[in-house]
Design a protein around this motif. Structure first.
Motif, mmCIF file in Angstrom:
data_model
loop_
_atom_site.group_PDB
_atom_site.id
_atom_site.type_symbol
_atom_site.label_atom_id
_atom_site.label_comp_id
_atom_site.label_asym_id
_atom_site.label_seq_id
_atom_site.Cartn_x
_atom_site.Cartn_y
_atom_site.Cartn_z
ATOM 1 N N TYR A 81 0.858 -1.179 0.000
ATOM 2 C CA TYR A 81 0.000 0.000 0.000
ATOM 3 C C TYR A 81 0.895 1.229 0.000
ATOM 4 C CZ TYR A 81 -3.250 3.626 1.411
ATOM 5 O OH TYR A 81 -3.999 4.789 1.448
ATOM 6 N N PHE A 82 0.617 2.154 -0.926
ATOM 7 C CA PHE A 82 1.363 3.400 -1.023
ATOM 8 C C PHE A 82 0.436 4.547 -0.656
ATOM 9 C CE2 PHE A 82 3.185 0.324 -3.933
ATOM 10 C CZ PHE A 82 4.546 0.432 -3.702
ATOM 11 N N GLY A 83 0.721 5.207 0.482
ATOM 12 C CA GLY A 83 -0.072 6.337 0.923
ATOM 13 C C GLY A 83 0.286 7.600 0.162
ATOM 14 N N ALA A 84 -0.353 8.691 0.568
ATOM 15 C CA ALA A 84 -0.240 9.951 -0.167
ATOM 16 C C ALA A 84 1.204 10.400 -0.411
ATOM 17 C CB ALA A 84 -1.030 11.035 0.561
ATOM 18 N N PRO A 85 2.116 10.306 0.579
ATOM 19 C CA PRO A 85 3.490 10.763 0.292
ATOM 20 C C PRO A 85 4.158 9.995 -0.841
ATOM 21 C CG PRO A 85 3.146 10.553 2.662
ATOM 22 C CD PRO A 85 1.964 9.921 1.995
ATOM 23 N N TYR A 86 3.863 8.705 -0.945
ATOM 24 C CA TYR A 86 4.496 7.893 -1.987
ATOM 25 C C TYR A 86 3.774 8.000 -3.322
ATOM 26 C CZ TYR A 86 7.650 6.183 1.507
ATOM 27 O OH TYR A 86 8.627 6.137 2.468
ATOM 28 N N VAL A 87 2.477 8.270 -3.287
ATOM 29 C CA VAL A 87 1.774 8.548 -4.543
ATOM 30 C C VAL A 87 2.333 9.827 -5.149
ATOM 31 C CG1 VAL A 87 -0.451 9.094 -5.595
ATOM 32 C CG2 VAL A 87 -0.314 7.326 -3.831
ATOM 33 N N GLY A 88 2.584 10.824 -4.281
ATOM 34 C CA GLY A 88 3.185 12.055 -4.777
ATOM 35 C C GLY A 88 4.595 11.846 -5.305
ATOM 36 N N LEU A 89 5.353 10.985 -4.652
ATOM 37 C CA LEU A 89 6.737 10.723 -5.068
ATOM 38 C C LEU A 89 6.798 9.948 -6.380
ATOM 39 C CD1 LEU A 89 9.814 10.759 -4.197
ATOM 40 C CD2 LEU A 89 9.368 8.467 -3.256
ATOM 41 N N ILE A 90 6.026 8.888 -6.471
ATOM 42 C CA ILE A 90 6.079 7.996 -7.634
ATOM 43 C C ILE A 90 5.263 8.549 -8.792
ATOM 44 C CG2 ILE A 90 5.435 5.679 -8.454
ATOM 45 C CD1 ILE A 90 6.080 4.704 -5.561
ATOM 46 N N GLY A 91 4.123 9.160 -8.466
ATOM 47 C CA GLY A 91 3.274 9.747 -9.503
ATOM 48 C C GLY A 91 2.002 8.953 -9.721
ATOM 49 N N GLU A 92 0.882 9.632 -9.661
ATOM 50 C CA GLU A 92 -0.416 8.994 -9.868
ATOM 51 C C GLU A 92 -0.487 8.281 -11.208
ATOM 52 O OE1 GLU A 92 -4.208 8.496 -7.985
ATOM 53 O OE2 GLU A 92 -3.082 10.286 -7.461
ATOM 54 N N ARG A 93 0.111 8.855 -12.221
ATOM 55 C CA ARG A 93 0.027 8.269 -13.563
ATOM 56 C C ARG A 93 0.725 6.922 -13.644
ATOM 57 N NH1 ARG A 93 0.836 13.268 -17.902
ATOM 58 N NH2 ARG A 93 -1.052 14.437 -17.303
ATOM 59 N N VAL A 94 1.756 6.726 -12.814
ATOM 60 C CA VAL A 94 2.447 5.434 -12.820
ATOM 61 C C VAL A 94 1.486 4.338 -12.339
ATOM 62 C CG1 VAL A 94 4.310 4.086 -11.776
ATOM 63 C CG2 VAL A 94 4.721 6.454 -12.505
ATOM 64 N N PHE A 95 0.766 4.597 -11.258
ATOM 65 C CA PHE A 95 -0.185 3.613 -10.752
ATOM 66 C C PHE A 95 -1.317 3.391 -11.753
ATOM 67 C CE2 PHE A 95 1.830 5.430 -6.960
ATOM 68 C CZ PHE A 95 2.216 4.279 -6.297
ATOM 69 N N GLU A 96 -1.774 4.462 -12.371
ATOM 70 C CA GLU A 96 -2.842 4.327 -13.371
ATOM 71 C C GLU A 96 -2.366 3.498 -14.552
ATOM 72 O OE1 GLU A 96 -3.692 8.380 -14.199
ATOM 73 O OE2 GLU A 96 -5.077 8.618 -12.492
#
Length: 264
Positions: A187-202
């Protein structure tokens, strides 16, 4: 795998005993009371320093119990671990607390506020351990919104995070530099979503990646005990490449390797 334990952990960048409304511990209590009612029917909280036990009347009192077991009166702060043992023996829960959530130990950021659940038997609450742990891991992440969480077997964690040799040391735990690893469930919380990028997960997309509130789940393996299989190793490597290998610890990597982490 027989004899291999299955663990789910979540960590936070705030103190779990000082958050408004006890959101984290109350959320964990609700999830456990619903998912393991027999285990939660009669519980004891153990704290190692000093080694003492206290019976818990109901999980609803969990925040007060943890505060009481971790408070250092001379310093007016909370630090330490509280281990929860239930009426049945298939599950162990540890709550870790630190009033200074971003404190560093030997220069390393450990994020010492967290919840760790370990499935000790092949079944938990009458369900196959893997299914129960995966479902509860998801519910706890949704209820508490940690900064990071993972589901892994003990053997996978040892191989990826712990030092080789006789000295027990979690080499991979320094959140100021990287995440400990990419495991069977993540699970990647908000700090890691910001670091990695929402588009990567999408781009990874379903079924491996799915959004949950302000975070993302990434499932590498359905069977956490199959992490050594050739197909599992390949899948892990492919997802690491997508997410950014520089965000994760890699045992044996060259000294001075460039890594990325949130700006804590």
């Amino acid at each position: 795998m027989s004899g291999d334990r299955l663990t789910a952990e979540v960590v936070f960048d705030t103190s779990v005993v000082e958050d408004p409304g006890d959101a984290v511990l109350a959320g964990v209590a609700r999830v456990l009371a619903g998912a393991a009612p027999a285990w939660a029917d009669r519980m004891v909280a153990w704290s190692p320093e000093p080694r003492e036990r206290r019976e818990i009347d109901a999980l609803a009192t969990l925040p007060d119990v943890v505060r009481g077991r971790t408070r250092w009166a001379t310093q007016d702060r909370h630090t330490g671990n509280v281990e929860l043992r239930g009426a049945t023996a298939e599950l162990n829960v540890v709550v870790s607390v630190n009033s200074s959530p971003l404190a560093r130990v030997g220069g390393r950021l450990l994020l010492s506020n967290g919840i760790t659940l370990t499935g000790l038997r092949e079944q938990v609450a009458g369900e196959p351990r893997t299914d129960w742990m995966r479902a509860v891991f998801g519910e706890i992440c949704a209820a508490t919104r940690p900064v990071w969480g993972a589901l892994y077997s003990a053997s996978e964690y040892r191989a990826k995070v712990m030092a080789d040799g006789p000295v027990l040391r979690a080499l991979g735990r320094d959140f100021s530099r990287h995440l400990p690893g990419l495991f069977a469930g993540n699970y990647f919380g908000a700090p890691y979503v910001g670091l990695i990028g929402e588009r990567v997960f999408e781009r990874i997309g379903a079924p491996a990646a799915r959004k949950a509130a302000d975070g993302w789940f990434v499932d590498v393996l359905h069977d956490p005990f199959a992490w050594r299989d050739d197909d599992s190793v390949t899948r892990n490597a492919d997802l690491l490449a997508e997410l950014g290998p520089e965000c994760f610890f890699r045992k044996g990597a060259a000294e001075g390797r460039v890594t990325r982490a949130p700006d804590w």
